[in-house]
Write a protein that holds these residues in place. Sequence first.
Motif, mmCIF file in Angstrom:
data_model
loop_
_atom_site.group_PDB
_atom_site.id
_atom_site.type_symbol
_atom_site.label_atom_id
_atom_site.label_comp_id
_atom_site.label_asym_id
_atom_site.label_seq_id
_atom_site.Cartn_x
_atom_site.Cartn_y
_atom_site.Cartn_z
ATOM 1 N N GLY A 1 0.807 -1.214 0.000
ATOM 2 C CA GLY A 1 0.000 0.000 0.000
ATOM 3 C C GLY A 1 0.840 1.262 0.000
ATOM 4 O O GLY A 1 1.973 1.289 0.491
ATOM 5 N N LEU A 2 0.275 2.334 -0.565
ATOM 6 C CA LEU A 2 0.970 3.624 -0.638
ATOM 7 C C LEU A 2 0.936 4.331 0.708
ATOM 8 O O LEU A 2 0.028 4.123 1.520
ATOM 9 C CB LEU A 2 0.313 4.514 -1.693
ATOM 10 C CG LEU A 2 0.406 4.063 -3.150
ATOM 11 C CD1 LEU A 2 -0.429 4.982 -4.036
ATOM 12 C CD2 LEU A 2 1.855 4.056 -3.606
ATOM 13 N N PRO A 3 1.912 5.205 0.971
ATOM 14 C CA PRO A 3 1.837 6.059 2.157
ATOM 15 C C PRO A 3 0.754 7.124 1.963
ATOM 16 O O PRO A 3 0.237 7.293 0.847
ATOM 17 C CB PRO A 3 3.237 6.673 2.231
ATOM 18 C CG PRO A 3 3.753 6.631 0.838
ATOM 19 C CD PRO A 3 3.146 5.410 0.208
ATOM 20 N N GLY B 1 6.082 1.865 -0.908
ATOM 21 C CA GLY B 1 4.944 1.089 -0.428
ATOM 22 C C GLY B 1 5.392 -0.006 0.520
ATOM 23 O O GLY B 1 6.584 -0.341 0.612
ATOM 24 N N ALA B 2 4.440 -0.588 1.243
ATOM 25 C CA ALA B 2 4.719 -1.677 2.182
ATOM 26 C C ALA B 2 3.440 -2.484 2.370
ATOM 27 O O ALA B 2 2.329 -1.965 2.188
ATOM 28 C CB ALA B 2 5.230 -1.145 3.518
ATOM 29 N N ARG C 1 3.114 14.119 10.834
ATOM 30 C CA ARG C 1 2.581 12.928 11.505
ATOM 31 C C ARG C 1 2.836 11.668 10.666
ATOM 32 O O ARG C 1 1.941 10.863 10.399
ATOM 33 C CB ARG C 1 1.086 13.079 11.804
ATOM 34 C CG ARG C 1 0.784 14.036 12.945
ATOM 35 C CD ARG C 1 -0.704 14.006 13.316
ATOM 36 N NE ARG C 1 -1.180 12.649 13.593
ATOM 37 C CZ ARG C 1 -0.999 11.999 14.746
ATOM 38 N NH1 ARG C 1 -0.294 12.581 15.723
ATOM 39 N NH2 ARG C 1 -1.498 10.788 14.928
ATOM 40 N N LEU C 2 4.103 11.516 10.277
ATOM 41 C CA LEU C 2 4.543 10.339 9.540
ATOM 42 C C LEU C 2 5.640 9.630 10.330
ATOM 43 O O LEU C 2 6.271 10.231 11.215
ATOM 44 C CB LEU C 2 5.069 10.719 8.152
ATOM 45 C CG LEU C 2 4.103 11.424 7.207
ATOM 46 C CD1 LEU C 2 4.829 11.841 5.933
ATOM 47 C CD2 LEU C 2 2.905 10.527 6.864
ATOM 48 N N ASP D 1 1.581 6.732 7.849
ATOM 49 C CA ASP D 1 0.836 7.512 8.828
ATOM 50 C C ASP D 1 1.233 7.048 10.233
ATOM 51 O O ASP D 1 1.481 5.869 10.470
ATOM 52 C CB ASP D 1 -0.664 7.306 8.618
ATOM 53 C CG ASP D 1 -1.497 8.052 9.645
ATOM 54 O OD1 ASP D 1 -1.696 9.263 9.464
ATOM 55 O OD2 ASP D 1 -1.928 7.392 10.617
ATOM 56 N N LEU D 2 1.292 7.983 11.207
ATOM 57 C CA LEU D 2 1.829 7.663 12.522
ATOM 58 C C LEU D 2 1.040 6.541 13.200
ATOM 59 O O LEU D 2 1.630 5.602 13.744
ATOM 60 C CB LEU D 2 1.837 8.920 13.394
ATOM 61 C CG LEU D 2 2.480 8.769 14.773
ATOM 62 C CD1 LEU D 2 3.929 8.319 14.650
ATOM 63 C CD2 LEU D 2 2.389 10.079 15.554
ATOM 64 N N ASP D 3 -0.281 6.626 13.169
ATOM 65 C CA ASP D 3 -1.086 5.566 13.784
ATOM 66 C C ASP D 3 -0.881 4.233 13.062
ATOM 67 O O ASP D 3 -0.785 3.171 13.700
ATOM 68 C CB ASP D 3 -2.570 5.953 13.763
ATOM 69 C CG ASP D 3 -2.862 7.152 14.656
ATOM 70 O OD1 ASP D 3 -2.086 7.376 15.610
ATOM 71 O OD2 ASP D 3 -3.844 7.865 14.388
#
Length: 477
Positions: free
Chosen positions: A375-377, A393-394, A435-436, A455-457
């Motif tokens: 998935g993309l950031p 992606g990851a 917030r990354l 994303d941080l969460d």
Amino acid sequence: MPRPATDAPPAPQDDHAPPPPHDGPPSDAPPAPHDHPVGGVEPRRRLHPLSPALHGAKSLVVVVAGLSWSTLSRVGFGWFAAMATVLALGATVLAVVSWYNTGYHVVGRELRVYEGLLWRRTRAIPLERLQAVEVVRPLLAQLTGLAELRLEVVGGGKTEAPLAYLGVAEAAALRQRLLALAGPAPHPGTAAPQPSPSAEPTVAPVPPGRALHAVANRDLLVSQLLTPQAFLLPFGVAFVVAQFLSEGSWSFIAVASTITAMAGVLLQPIRRVLDDWNFRLARDEGTLRVRNGLLETRAQTVPLNRVQTVGVTWPLLWRAKGWLRLRLEVAGYSGGEADDRNRPDRLLPVGDQETGERIVAEVLPGVRLSGLATGLPPARARWLRPLGWRAVGAGLDERVFAARSGLLTRQLTVVPYARIQSVRVTQGPAQRRLRLATVHADTAGGAGAAALDRDLDEAWWLAAELTARAHAAHRAR
């Protein structure tokens, strides 16, 4: 933990063992100084007697290169040859003395290497930390029927215990023996067999294994033509010709300098072609076997359970032909090796997508390369990567963690959960404002894989999920 490089204590003796023979071991290699077999402990063995000659020949090449063309132009060919001969003879004498004080033997599940001139040292290498063993044959070794044995161990920053040189049969026998000893330890109630001190090393027949792939040399040549060096070659030649004509001289020094400059432009592609020539990949029940090389041949054996990650690379100029490159990360190889050709971790120098899929499935059973979803950031990561945002992606697969990166040269790293040693979450100043965060999955090999700019969460959730899956995979082993 490996023992420190000090004189190792003698192995315990068996009170009921027969007394040692008085006429010495009938080995081809002469016994090392102060080396007397005791009980069931085998004697030290020296390297092949031709080893000093090969080291002296290598020293001659280094000496000639170090003196340079400018020295030749100043002192003339006669004095140049005399200087090179004297220095090479001195290096050969040192090599002979070093050979006399170098030896090795196997004690239990350790390989002990003795070396040194003024300061002697003993290296004890626990074989349970062994990752891979290579039999390397440089050109001079091929001409003299010799080989060099190289060991890679967990946590090593460089190749351990390079035994240069051994006979080809002796190197093959020692490689088989070390890999067998590197397996699971015998049951506590079972005594490990010890070789007789007078026994000669024997070469058991090695099964050829199941062939996986053979790289066509034509594809290898074309792949190196599709590199930046090849496209920049006309500009390099034009520059060298301009410099050559501006000198107004057709002397030997000018010709030599021109050839040296042109060789520098082509050095890396030529090295890759020579290193990967006749690349053959096969698989045994639990090991990979890699053979490659033209001037310097390599025969590498890698246990599959030592593989940490698989890396896939799609160079920009290869995409038109649908080609990719595969690499292994094996614990023990230095990830920061300055000379990339000295890292014997190639899995596929060049091949199409179908071949890559098949080889990855052999190394990581149940993993389908084209089925790995990443998935993309978040969109705000564009502030950090305005051009390469969509190239990052990851994703989590059933068996592996996959992370991709790279805009021009695309890369994908695949890490089995069972190989993850630790998980980290890092944030830079710009990432904190957006917030990354980046999630790192570290392996014993050192490089691992990283999910960039999540994303941080999501990053904290991903770190927790990777930790849980890694623990479950470790418990299942």
